[in-house]
Write a protein that holds these residues in place. Structure first.
Motif, PDB file in Angstrom:
ATOM      1  N   ASN A  44       6.731  15.584   3.388  1.00 24.99           N
ATOM      2  CA  ASN A  44       6.078  14.273   3.349  1.00 24.99           C
ATOM      3  C   ASN A  44       5.002  14.272   2.275  1.00 24.99           C
ATOM      4  N   ASP A  45       5.168  13.396   1.287  1.00 24.45           N
ATOM      5  CA  ASP A  45       4.229  13.368   0.177  1.00 24.45           C
ATOM      6  C   ASP A  45       4.017  11.938  -0.293  1.00 24.45           C
ATOM      7  N   ILE A  46       3.170  11.796  -1.319  1.00 27.24           N
ATOM      8  CA  ILE A  46       2.850  10.478  -1.871  1.00 27.24           C
ATOM      9  C   ILE A  46       3.365  10.412  -3.304  1.00 27.24           C
ATOM     10  N   LEU A  47       4.126   9.357  -3.579  1.00 27.73           N
ATOM     11  CA  LEU A  47       4.627   9.096  -4.921  1.00 27.73           C
ATOM     12  C   LEU A  47       3.897   7.867  -5.451  1.00 27.73           C
ATOM     13  N   SER A  48       3.446   7.928  -6.689  1.00 32.25           N
ATOM     14  CA  SER A  48       2.780   6.794  -7.316  1.00 32.25           C
ATOM     15  C   SER A  48       3.228   6.729  -8.767  1.00 32.25           C
ATOM     16  N   TYR A  49       2.848   5.657  -9.445  1.00 35.96           N
ATOM     17  CA  TYR A  49       3.167   5.535 -10.860  1.00 35.96           C
ATOM     18  C   TYR A  49       1.917   5.181 -11.631  1.00 35.96           C
ATOM     19  N   LEU A  50       1.962   5.439 -12.922  1.00 39.98           N
ATOM     20  CA  LEU A  50       0.869   5.111 -13.819  1.00 39.98           C
ATOM     21  C   LEU A  50       1.469   4.346 -14.990  1.00 39.98           C
ATOM     22  N   SER A  51       0.947   3.156 -15.235  1.00 38.92           N
ATOM     23  CA  SER A  51       1.444   2.330 -16.321  1.00 38.92           C
ATOM     24  C   SER A  51       0.258   1.701 -17.040  1.00 38.92           C
ATOM     25  N   PHE A  53      -2.163  -0.890 -18.436  1.00 40.74           N
ATOM     26  CA  PHE A  53      -2.631  -2.192 -17.963  1.00 40.74           C
ATOM     27  C   PHE A  53      -2.086  -2.559 -16.594  1.00 40.74           C
ATOM     28  N   ASP A  54      -1.945  -1.618 -15.720  1.00 41.39           N
ATOM     29  CA  ASP A  54      -1.401  -1.910 -14.398  1.00 41.39           C
ATOM     30  C   ASP A  54      -2.083  -1.040 -13.353  1.00 41.39           C
ATOM     31  N   ARG A  55      -2.169  -1.562 -12.161  1.00 34.90           N
ATOM     32  CA  ARG A  55      -2.692  -0.803 -11.035  1.00 34.90           C
ATOM     33  C   ARG A  55      -1.531  -0.079 -10.369  1.00 34.90           C
ATOM     34  N   SER A  56      -1.766   1.125  -9.987  1.00 35.12           N
ATOM     35  CA  SER A  56      -0.704   1.944  -9.422  1.00 35.12           C
ATOM     36  C   SER A  56      -0.470   1.614  -7.951  1.00 35.12           C
ATOM     37  N   ARG A  57       0.752   1.729  -7.558  1.00 33.23           N
ATOM     38  CA  ARG A  57       1.110   1.629  -6.143  1.00 33.23           C
ATOM     39  C   ARG A  57       1.445   3.018  -5.648  1.00 33.23           C
ATOM     40  N   LYS A  58       1.241   3.223  -4.362  1.00 31.45           N
ATOM     41  CA  LYS A  58       1.551   4.512  -3.750  1.00 31.45           C
ATOM     42  C   LYS A  58       2.500   4.282  -2.590  1.00 31.45           C
ATOM     43  N   ILE A  59       3.366   5.268  -2.367  1.00 31.40           N
ATOM     44  CA  ILE A  59       4.313   5.170  -1.272  1.00 31.40           C
ATOM     45  C   ILE A  59       4.492   6.557  -0.673  1.00 31.40           C
ATOM     46  N   ASN A  60       4.592   6.608   0.646  1.00 33.92           N
ATOM     47  CA  ASN A  60       4.873   7.870   1.329  1.00 33.92           C
ATOM     48  C   ASN A  60       6.369   8.126   1.267  1.00 33.92           C
ATOM     49  N   ILE A  61       6.729   9.318   0.846  1.00 32.92           N
ATOM     50  CA  ILE A  61       8.142   9.659   0.721  1.00 32.92           C
ATOM     51  C   ILE A  61       8.445  10.897   1.541  1.00 32.92           C
ATOM     52  N   LYS A  62       9.736  11.074   1.825  1.00 32.81           N
ATOM     53  CA  LYS A  62      10.191  12.287   2.497  1.00 32.81           C
ATOM     54  C   LYS A  62      11.543  12.681   1.929  1.00 32.81           C
ATOM     55  N   ASP A  63      12.019  13.791   2.329  1.00 33.25           N
ATOM     56  CA  ASP A  63      13.252  14.348   1.795  1.00 33.25           C
ATOM     57  C   ASP A  63      14.425  13.377   1.956  1.00 33.25           C
ATOM     58  N   GLN A 130      -0.525  -6.060  -9.562  1.00 28.88           N
ATOM     59  CA  GLN A 130       0.477  -5.032  -9.811  1.00 28.88           C
ATOM     60  C   GLN A 130       1.744  -5.658 -10.370  1.00 28.88           C
ATOM     61  N   ASN A 131       2.355  -4.975 -11.330  1.00 30.64           N
ATOM     62  CA  ASN A 131       3.557  -5.467 -11.976  1.00 30.64           C
ATOM     63  C   ASN A 131       4.834  -4.876 -11.400  1.00 30.64           C
ATOM     64  N   TYR A 132       4.724  -3.781 -10.663  1.00 31.62           N
ATOM     65  CA  TYR A 132       5.892  -3.120 -10.101  1.00 31.62           C
ATOM     66  C   TYR A 132       5.685  -2.883  -8.616  1.00 31.62           C
ATOM     67  N   LYS A 133       6.797  -2.736  -7.906  1.00 34.95           N
ATOM     68  CA  LYS A 133       6.709  -2.427  -6.489  1.00 34.95           C
ATOM     69  C   LYS A 133       7.726  -1.346  -6.147  1.00 34.95           C
ATOM     70  N   PHE A 134       7.404  -0.544  -5.148  1.00 33.86           N
ATOM     71  CA  PHE A 134       8.300   0.487  -4.652  1.00 33.86           C
ATOM     72  C   PHE A 134       9.066  -0.055  -3.458  1.00 33.86           C
ATOM     73  N   ILE A 135      10.350   0.233  -3.403  1.00 38.85           N
ATOM     74  CA  ILE A 135      11.173  -0.142  -2.253  1.00 38.85           C
ATOM     75  C   ILE A 135      11.963   1.105  -1.847  1.00 38.85           C
ATOM     76  N   ILE A 136      11.899   1.463  -0.572  1.00 44.84           N
ATOM     77  CA  ILE A 136      12.721   2.569  -0.086  1.00 44.84           C
ATOM     78  C   ILE A 136      14.078   1.983   0.268  1.00 44.84           C
ATOM     79  N   GLU A 137      15.094   2.378  -0.498  1.00 43.64           N
ATOM     80  CA  GLU A 137      16.425   1.793  -0.344  1.00 43.64           C
ATOM     81  C   GLU A 137      17.113   2.331   0.904  1.00 43.64           C
ATOM     82  N   ASN A 138      17.100   3.625   1.104  1.00 45.27           N
ATOM     83  CA  ASN A 138      17.664   4.197   2.329  1.00 45.27           C
ATOM     84  C   ASN A 138      16.914   5.486   2.651  1.00 45.27           C
ATOM     85  N   GLU A 139      16.766   5.717   3.914  1.00 43.74           N
ATOM     86  CA  GLU A 139      16.084   6.930   4.364  1.00 43.74           C
ATOM     87  C   GLU A 139      17.046   7.758   5.175  1.00 43.74           C
ATOM     88  N   LYS A 140      17.012   9.065   4.960  1.00 33.01           N
ATOM     89  CA  LYS A 140      17.891   9.962   5.723  1.00 33.01           C
ATOM     90  C   LYS A 140      17.148  10.540   6.892  1.00 33.01           C
TER      91      LYS A 140
END
Length: 140
Positions: A44-51, A53-63, A130-140
Motif C-alpha cells: 500500500n503506497d501513494i502515487l502522485s504526479y508532478l506537472s 503549472f499544476d497541482r499534484s493529485r495523490k492516490i493510494n495504490i496497492k498491488d 488540477q488538470n488531471y485526475k487519477f481513476i482506479i480502473e480495476n482493483e485485484k
C-alpha cells in the motif's frame, strides 16, 4: 508487486510530460497515450504526479491496480479552445495569404479576439485547479 499506469489525455496532454512519484520519489516521466507497468516494493503506497503549472493529485495504490490518468473538464475546455483558436488563425491567415486580400470583417476579427481572450482566461484559471485526475480502473 506490480501496478499499471495508463495516460489518456487529449492533444495538449501529449505535448507535456507527467513525472510520476511513488511515495515522494520520482520513478518515471510519462507522455502521450501510453501504458506502463511498475514494480512496487510495498503493498500500500501513494502515487502522485508532478506537472508544470499544476497541482499534484495523490492516490493510494496497492498491488495489481490499474490507474488511469485523465484530464479534467477544465483541461478539456482548454484543449478545445486552443485548437479552435489555432484553427481560426490558420484559416484566416491562409485565406489572406492565398488571395492577397486582407479580410477585414468585424465578425471574423471579434471572433478571433474572443477566442484568444477566452483561451487566456481559462488558461489562467486552470493554474489554480488540477488538470488531471487519477481513476482506479480495476482493483485485484
Amino acid at each position: 508487486m506490480e501496478i499499471y499506469v495508463k495516460r489518456r489525455t487529449l492533444y495538449l496532454g501529449w505535448l507535456g510530460s507527467l513525472e510520476l512519484k511513488f511515495n515522494g520519489e520520482r520513478i518515471r516521466s510519462i507522455q502521450g497515450k501510453t501504458t506502463h507497468n511498475y514494480s512496487i516494493p510495498e503493498s500500500n503506497d501513494i502515487l502522485s504526479y508532478l506537472s508544470l503549472f499544476d497541482r499534484s493529485r495523490k492516490i493510494n495504490i496497492k498491488d495489481g491496480d490499474t490507474i488511469v490518468i485523465k484530464e479534467t473538464i477544465l483541461s478539456k475546455m482548454i484543449n478545445i479552445l486552443f485548437l479552435t483558436t489555432i484553427l481560426g488563425f490558420l484559416v484566416f491567415n491562409f485565406y489572406s495569404f492565398a488571395t492577397g486580400v486582407y479580410l477585414d470583417h468585424p465578425f471574423i476579427r471579434y471572433t478571433l479576439i474572443t477566442l484568444s481572450i477566452s483561451l487566456t482566461v481559462i488558461f489562467v484559471i486552470s493554474l489554480f485547479f488540477q488538470n488531471y485526475k487519477f481513476i482506479i480502473e480495476n482493483e485485484k
